[in-house]
Design a protein around this motif. Structure first.
Motif, PDB file in Angstrom:
ATOM      1  N   GLU A  52     -22.393  31.697  -8.908  1.00 11.74           N
ATOM      2  CA  GLU A  52     -23.720  32.237  -9.205  1.00 11.74           C
ATOM      3  C   GLU A  52     -24.249  33.047  -8.041  1.00 11.74           C
ATOM      4  O   GLU A  52     -24.917  34.057  -8.231  1.00 11.74           O
ATOM      5  N   SER A  53     -23.969  32.590  -6.823  1.00 12.15           N
ATOM      6  CA  SER A  53     -24.372  33.327  -5.623  1.00 12.15           C
ATOM      7  C   SER A  53     -23.450  32.954  -4.477  1.00 12.15           C
ATOM      8  O   SER A  53     -22.826  31.894  -4.486  1.00 12.15           O
ATOM      9  N   THR A  54     -23.383  33.845  -3.491  1.00 14.13           N
ATOM     10  CA  THR A  54     -22.506  33.633  -2.348  1.00 14.13           C
ATOM     11  C   THR A  54     -23.152  34.217  -1.099  1.00 14.13           C
ATOM     12  O   THR A  54     -23.695  35.312  -1.137  1.00 14.13           O
ATOM     13  N   ILE A  55     -23.077  33.480  -0.008  1.00 14.91           N
ATOM     14  CA  ILE A  55     -23.371  33.995   1.329  1.00 14.91           C
ATOM     15  C   ILE A  55     -22.040  33.878   2.054  1.00 14.91           C
ATOM     16  O   ILE A  55     -21.597  32.765   2.370  1.00 14.91           O
ATOM     17  N   ALA A  56     -21.393  35.000   2.260  1.00 17.12           N
ATOM     18  CA  ALA A  56     -20.016  35.032   2.762  1.00 17.12           C
ATOM     19  C   ALA A  56     -19.809  34.118   3.972  1.00 17.12           C
ATOM     20  O   ALA A  56     -20.519  34.213   4.966  1.00 17.12           O
ATOM     21  N   GLY A  57     -18.819  33.236   3.837  1.00 17.58           N
ATOM     22  CA  GLY A  57     -18.445  32.338   4.910  1.00 17.58           C
ATOM     23  C   GLY A  57     -19.356  31.152   5.129  1.00 17.58           C
ATOM     24  O   GLY A  57     -19.049  30.282   5.932  1.00 17.58           O
ATOM     25  N   GLU A  58     -20.492  31.093   4.414  1.00 19.08           N
ATOM     26  CA  GLU A  58     -21.456  30.024   4.655  1.00 19.08           C
ATOM     27  C   GLU A  58     -21.797  29.179   3.435  1.00 19.08           C
ATOM     28  O   GLU A  58     -21.921  27.966   3.541  1.00 19.08           O
ATOM     29  N   GLU A  59     -21.982  29.826   2.288  1.00 16.11           N
ATOM     30  CA  GLU A  59     -22.473  29.091   1.119  1.00 16.11           C
ATOM     31  C   GLU A  59     -22.011  29.757  -0.166  1.00 16.11           C
ATOM     32  O   GLU A  59     -22.022  30.973  -0.289  1.00 16.11           O
ATOM     33  N   VAL A  60     -21.602  28.918  -1.120  1.00 16.46           N
ATOM     34  CA  VAL A  60     -21.262  29.406  -2.456  1.00 16.46           C
ATOM     35  C   VAL A  60     -21.866  28.437  -3.464  1.00 16.46           C
ATOM     36  O   VAL A  60     -21.904  27.224  -3.237  1.00 16.46           O
ATOM     37  N   ARG A  61     -22.365  29.008  -4.575  1.00 16.78           N
ATOM     38  CA  ARG A  61     -23.070  28.206  -5.585  1.00 16.78           C
ATOM     39  C   ARG A  61     -22.414  28.423  -6.944  1.00 16.78           C
ATOM     40  O   ARG A  61     -22.235  29.553  -7.387  1.00 16.78           O
ATOM     41  N   TYR A  62     -22.055  27.310  -7.598  1.00 21.02           N
ATOM     42  CA  TYR A  62     -21.469  27.332  -8.934  1.00 21.02           C
ATOM     43  C   TYR A  62     -22.373  26.577  -9.896  1.00 21.02           C
ATOM     44  O   TYR A  62     -23.224  25.784  -9.493  1.00 21.02           O
TER      45      TYR A  62
END
Length: 117
Positions: A52-62
């Motif tokens: 759903e969203s991504t902050i490269a190298g730090e956070e990913v949301r599914y």
């Protein structure tokens, strides 16, 4: 592992935290590359295979979906940050989606017009 919050209410999140020996880049690949992620988080458990969203190298949301009725959905966020030992602090945050948005609306909402019928 530590439980930062226990979900007594649907608006609360379940937070799990792990200290891993692997470097953050390796953990990031494990949660974002579909072939690697499939080993521990199969596509069938996801509402959509893409994040759903991504902050490269730090956070990913599914978005997750239960495999059995009533097929409740939740958000799961994976946060990755380096720790002092050169490894990774890996945080998993899971929170239920709003039930009202997913449930079908009744035909009779008992509003003024329907009460008169």
């Amino acid at each position: 592992m530590s439980d930062a919050a226990k979900p007594d209410r649907p608006d609360e999140a379940l937070v799990l935290e792990y200290e891993l020996d692997a470097p953050p880049a390796k953990v990031w690949r494990a949660v974002t590359i579909p072939a690697l992620r499939e080993r521990w988080l199969p596509d069938c458990d996801l509402a959509g295979a893409e994040p759903e969203s991504t902050i490269a190298g730090e956070e990913v949301r599914y978005r997750l979906r239960d495999s059995e009725p009533p097929f409740r959905e939740s958000h799961v966020i994976f946060r990755i940050e380096p720790n002092e030992d050169g490894g990774t602090r890996f945080r998993i945050i899971q929170q239920a989606c709003e039930e009202r948005t997913k449930l079908p609306q009744p035909a009779n909402t008992n509003c003024c017009l329907m009460l008169a019928a």
